[in-house]
Design a protein around this motif. Structure first.
Motif, PDB file in Angstrom:
ATOM      1  N   ASN A 169      16.729  13.485  49.268  1.00  0.00           N
ATOM      2  CA  ASN A 169      15.835  12.974  48.236  1.00  0.00           C
ATOM      3  C   ASN A 169      14.591  12.365  48.871  1.00  0.00           C
ATOM      4  O   ASN A 169      14.669  11.337  49.548  1.00  0.00           O
ATOM      5  N   TYR A 170      13.430  13.008  48.655  1.00  0.00           N
ATOM      6  CA  TYR A 170      12.185  12.491  49.228  1.00  0.00           C
ATOM      7  C   TYR A 170      11.844  11.088  48.717  1.00  0.00           C
ATOM      8  O   TYR A 170      11.186  10.314  49.409  1.00  0.00           O
ATOM      9  N   LEU A 171      12.291  10.761  47.499  1.00  0.00           N
ATOM     10  CA  LEU A 171      11.861   9.531  46.831  1.00  0.00           C
ATOM     11  C   LEU A 171      12.648   8.292  47.260  1.00  0.00           C
ATOM     12  O   LEU A 171      12.236   7.168  46.955  1.00  0.00           O
ATOM     13  N   ASP A 172      13.765   8.480  47.952  1.00  0.00           N
ATOM     14  CA  ASP A 172      14.602   7.324  48.300  1.00  0.00           C
ATOM     15  C   ASP A 172      15.445   7.665  49.529  1.00  0.00           C
ATOM     16  O   ASP A 172      16.419   8.407  49.435  1.00  0.00           O
ATOM     17  N   HIS A 173      15.072   7.129  50.674  1.00  0.00           N
ATOM     18  CA  HIS A 173      15.810   7.325  51.921  1.00  0.00           C
ATOM     19  C   HIS A 173      16.146   8.797  52.178  1.00  0.00           C
ATOM     20  O   HIS A 173      17.323   9.198  52.140  1.00  0.00           O
ATOM     21  N   PRO A 174      15.135   9.620  52.447  1.00  0.00           N
ATOM     22  CA  PRO A 174      15.392  11.052  52.687  1.00  0.00           C
ATOM     23  C   PRO A 174      16.282  11.320  53.891  1.00  0.00           C
ATOM     24  O   PRO A 174      16.837  12.420  54.015  1.00  0.00           O
ATOM     25  N   GLU A 175      16.422  10.335  54.771  1.00  0.00           N
ATOM     26  CA  GLU A 175      17.286  10.537  55.938  1.00  0.00           C
ATOM     27  C   GLU A 175      18.767  10.546  55.558  1.00  0.00           C
ATOM     28  O   GLU A 175      19.614  11.031  56.318  1.00  0.00           O
ATOM     29  N   ASN A 176      19.099   9.998  54.375  1.00  0.00           N
ATOM     30  CA  ASN A 176      20.484   9.996  53.907  1.00  0.00           C
ATOM     31  C   ASN A 176      20.754  11.290  53.134  1.00  0.00           C
ATOM     32  O   ASN A 176      20.451  11.401  51.952  1.00  0.00           O
ATOM     33  N   VAL A 177      21.298  12.269  53.816  1.00  0.00           N
ATOM     34  CA  VAL A 177      21.514  13.591  53.231  1.00  0.00           C
ATOM     35  C   VAL A 177      22.852  13.628  52.485  1.00  0.00           C
ATOM     36  O   VAL A 177      23.894  13.256  53.036  1.00  0.00           O
ATOM     37  N   ASP A 178      22.808  14.065  51.221  1.00  0.00           N
ATOM     38  CA  ASP A 178      24.026  14.249  50.444  1.00  0.00           C
ATOM     39  C   ASP A 178      24.699  15.547  50.872  1.00  0.00           C
ATOM     40  O   ASP A 178      24.048  16.582  51.026  1.00  0.00           O
ATOM     41  N   VAL A 179      26.020  15.491  51.036  1.00  0.00           N
ATOM     42  CA  VAL A 179      26.783  16.644  51.508  1.00  0.00           C
ATOM     43  C   VAL A 179      27.880  16.966  50.498  1.00  0.00           C
ATOM     44  O   VAL A 179      28.603  16.081  50.037  1.00  0.00           O
ATOM     45  N   ASP A 180      27.998  18.247  50.165  1.00  0.00           N
ATOM     46  CA  ASP A 180      29.084  18.721  49.302  1.00  0.00           C
ATOM     47  C   ASP A 180      29.623  20.017  49.899  1.00  0.00           C
ATOM     48  O   ASP A 180      28.968  21.060  49.840  1.00  0.00           O
ATOM     49  N   TYR A 181      30.803  19.943  50.514  1.00  0.00           N
ATOM     50  CA  TYR A 181      31.426  21.122  51.121  1.00  0.00           C
ATOM     51  C   TYR A 181      32.692  21.470  50.350  1.00  0.00           C
ATOM     52  O   TYR A 181      33.526  20.597  50.072  1.00  0.00           O
ATOM     53  N   GLN A 182      32.830  22.757  49.992  1.00  0.00           N
ATOM     54  CA  GLN A 182      34.005  23.223  49.270  1.00  0.00           C
ATOM     55  C   GLN A 182      34.605  24.425  49.986  1.00  0.00           C
ATOM     56  O   GLN A 182      33.896  25.349  50.381  1.00  0.00           O
ATOM     57  N   MET A 183      35.916  24.401  50.158  1.00  0.00           N
ATOM     58  CA  MET A 183      36.636  25.506  50.779  1.00  0.00           C
ATOM     59  C   MET A 183      37.796  25.901  49.879  1.00  0.00           C
ATOM     60  O   MET A 183      38.535  25.049  49.389  1.00  0.00           O
ATOM     61  N   ASN A 184      37.944  27.191  49.666  1.00  0.00           N
ATOM     62  CA  ASN A 184      39.062  27.701  48.873  1.00  0.00           C
ATOM     63  C   ASN A 184      39.727  28.832  49.648  1.00  0.00           C
ATOM     64  O   ASN A 184      39.089  29.840  49.960  1.00  0.00           O
ATOM     65  N   MET A 185      40.995  28.650  49.996  1.00  0.00           N
ATOM     66  CA  MET A 185      41.744  29.656  50.740  1.00  0.00           C
ATOM     67  C   MET A 185      42.847  30.227  49.858  1.00  0.00           C
ATOM     68  O   MET A 185      43.604  29.477  49.237  1.00  0.00           O
ATOM     69  N   VAL A 186      42.916  31.545  49.817  1.00  0.00           N
ATOM     70  CA  VAL A 186      43.927  32.232  49.019  1.00  0.00           C
ATOM     71  C   VAL A 186      44.790  33.069  49.955  1.00  0.00           C
ATOM     72  O   VAL A 186      44.272  33.922  50.698  1.00  0.00           O
ATOM     73  N   MET A 187      46.085  32.820  49.929  1.00  0.00           N
ATOM     74  CA  MET A 187      47.044  33.572  50.744  1.00  0.00           C
ATOM     75  C   MET A 187      47.956  34.344  49.800  1.00  0.00           C
ATOM     76  O   MET A 187      48.904  33.786  49.232  1.00  0.00           O
ATOM     77  N   LYS A 188      47.646  35.610  49.599  1.00  0.00           N
ATOM     78  CA  LYS A 188      48.355  36.421  48.610  1.00  0.00           C
ATOM     79  C   LYS A 188      49.736  36.823  49.112  1.00  0.00           C
ATOM     80  O   LYS A 188      49.894  37.292  50.240  1.00  0.00           O
ATOM     81  N   ILE A 189      50.718  36.620  48.247  1.00  0.00           N
ATOM     82  CA  ILE A 189      52.079  37.062  48.532  1.00  0.00           C
ATOM     83  C   ILE A 189      52.291  38.459  47.957  1.00  0.00           C
ATOM     84  O   ILE A 189      52.822  39.354  48.602  1.00  0.00           O
ATOM     85  N   ASN A 190      51.843  38.643  46.717  1.00  0.00           N
ATOM     86  CA  ASN A 190      51.811  39.951  46.084  1.00  0.00           C
ATOM     87  C   ASN A 190      50.688  39.933  45.054  1.00  0.00           C
ATOM     88  O   ASN A 190      49.811  39.061  45.111  1.00  0.00           O
ATOM     89  N   LYS A 191      50.685  40.856  44.126  1.00  0.00           N
ATOM     90  CA  LYS A 191      49.580  40.973  43.173  1.00  0.00           C
ATOM     91  C   LYS A 191      49.401  39.727  42.323  1.00  0.00           C
ATOM     92  O   LYS A 191      48.293  39.374  41.923  1.00  0.00           O
ATOM     93  N   PHE A 192      50.490  39.016  42.042  1.00  0.00           N
ATOM     94  CA  PHE A 192      50.419  37.892  41.117  1.00  0.00           C
ATOM     95  C   PHE A 192      50.731  36.536  41.738  1.00  0.00           C
ATOM     96  O   PHE A 192      50.373  35.501  41.177  1.00  0.00           O
ATOM     97  N   LEU A 193      51.415  36.494  42.869  1.00  0.00           N
ATOM     98  CA  LEU A 193      51.796  35.220  43.475  1.00  0.00           C
ATOM     99  C   LEU A 193      50.961  34.949  44.718  1.00  0.00           C
ATOM    100  O   LEU A 193      50.666  35.862  45.494  1.00  0.00           O
ATOM    101  N   SER A 194      50.577  33.687  44.898  1.00  0.00           N
ATOM    102  CA  SER A 194      49.802  33.318  46.078  1.00  0.00           C
ATOM    103  C   SER A 194      49.993  31.843  46.389  1.00  0.00           C
ATOM    104  O   SER A 194      50.376  31.051  45.531  1.00  0.00           O
ATOM    105  N   ALA A 195      49.696  31.486  47.641  1.00  0.00           N
ATOM    106  CA  ALA A 195      49.594  30.084  48.045  1.00  0.00           C
ATOM    107  C   ALA A 195      48.106  29.775  48.155  1.00  0.00           C
ATOM    108  O   ALA A 195      47.338  30.570  48.704  1.00  0.00           O
ATOM    109  N   ASN A 196      47.697  28.642  47.626  1.00  0.00           N
ATOM    110  CA  ASN A 196      46.281  28.306  47.564  1.00  0.00           C
ATOM    111  C   ASN A 196      46.020  26.925  48.135  1.00  0.00           C
ATOM    112  O   ASN A 196      46.780  25.981  47.906  1.00  0.00           O
ATOM    113  N   ILE A 197      44.919  26.826  48.879  1.00  0.00           N
ATOM    114  CA  ILE A 197      44.460  25.542  49.403  1.00  0.00           C
ATOM    115  C   ILE A 197      43.011  25.357  48.981  1.00  0.00           C
ATOM    116  O   ILE A 197      42.164  26.206  49.246  1.00  0.00           O
ATOM    117  N   ALA A 198      42.742  24.251  48.307  1.00  0.00           N
ATOM    118  CA  ALA A 198      41.373  23.910  47.909  1.00  0.00           C
ATOM    119  C   ALA A 198      41.008  22.577  48.547  1.00  0.00           C
ATOM    120  O   ALA A 198      41.753  21.599  48.434  1.00  0.00           O
TER     121      ALA A 198
END
Length: 282
Positions: free
Chosen positions: A226-255
């Motif tokens: 944000n240029y208007l207020d402390h631009p050195e403080n960078v906001d971070v948003d990281y998202q990871m989604n892992m899908v481990m398919k067992i078969n067509k309908f079943l899976s293990a998921n990590i978010a």
């Protein structure tokens, strides 16, 4: 309210699946697809279990859907992400929310040269249900907070699995119900106000890879200064989604999601969801 959100999420997934079949038959300019995930966790202990434990049941719904348009040197990519989770502990009087988010990303681009595009993007992040603190006091609800970002920039896109968008003139608006700022600031909105406007640079990166057969990892990173207020403080948003398919309908998921926004909370926020469940691609 929580039951209604679950029913709406299921209805949306079924409707989207049907709409996907229609879109494929009527036009070749659009490429749509996504996943609907239902995760379930349960634990139970009887009175004689010496190690101790508390019986509980939990469920999570997730929707990840893409609408991608491409004609000549013009592209338009839109992604919808929705997630909602509940858990019920045996001794607790109420269910507790474990996940709640609704996000819309839309980016329009026109080829400039090589793998570079002139771009304009829009992003909306909010939630679907009320949130409570450890004292069971409401601190948020639907569209409070709501984050909007909009800005022109340049997109570098190698392929559908790797891209970076740089927008050096991005406007950001944060909306919060005024009742949550009565006693102090909330989600970066100052006491007594209901909105906060920011102007700065947004950098968004997307990377999807297959770690091995039937195991995929989707990564999304958003940085904002944000240029208007402390631009050195960078906001971070990281998202990871892992899908481990067992078969067509079943899976293990990590978010996994990691957020840092010093205007909201001066600490790193981490959300992690893991479970075995139903995975339906459409």
């Amino acid at each position: 309210m929580k039951k209604i959100v679950f029913y709406l999420a299921i209805t949306l997934a079924v409707f989207s699946a049907n709409a996907q079949e229609t879109a494929k038959d009527t036009t070749k300019l659009w490429k749509n697809g996504g996943n609907f995930i239902l995760l379930f966790n349960q634990s139970a202990f009887n009175a004689q279990w010496q190690a101790g434990g508390t019986s509980s049941i939990a469920g999570n719904l997730g929707l990840n859907y893409d609408f991608n348009y491409k004609k000549g040197d013009v592209l338009w990519n839109t992604k919808i992400i929705a997630a909602y989770g509940l858990t019920k502990i045996k001794e607790a009087a109420k269910t507790a929310k474990t996940d709640d988010r609704l996000e819309l990303n839309s980016l329009w681009g026109k080829k400039a040269s090589g793998q570079w595009f002139y771009s304009v993007f829009f992003n909306l992040k909010t939630q679907m249900d009320s949130g409570f603190d450890k004292n069971n006091i409401a601190v948020s609800h639907f569209f409070s907070p709501a984050y909007f970002q909009f800005g022109p920039g340049m997109l570098w896109k190698k392929n559908d699995n790797l891209s970076i968008n740089i927008a050096p003139a991005t406007s950001r608006l944060i909306l919060v119900d005024r009742k949550y700022t009565t006693l102090g600031s909330s989600f970066g909105v100052l006491q007594g106000n209901s909105s906060r406007f920011e102007f700065g640079t947004s950098i968004s990166a997307y990377y999807k890879l297959n770690l091995m057969a039937n195991v995929s990892m989707e990564n999304r990173l958003n940085l904002y200064s944000n240029y208007l207020d402390h631009p050195e403080n960078v906001d971070v948003d990281y998202q990871m989604n892992m899908v481990m398919k067992i078969n067509k309908f079943l899976s293990a998921n990590i978010a996994l999601q990691t957020i840092y926004d010093d205007n909201a909370v001066k600490a790193v926020q981490v959300r992690e969801v893991f479970g075995l469940g139903v995975n339906y691609g459409f």
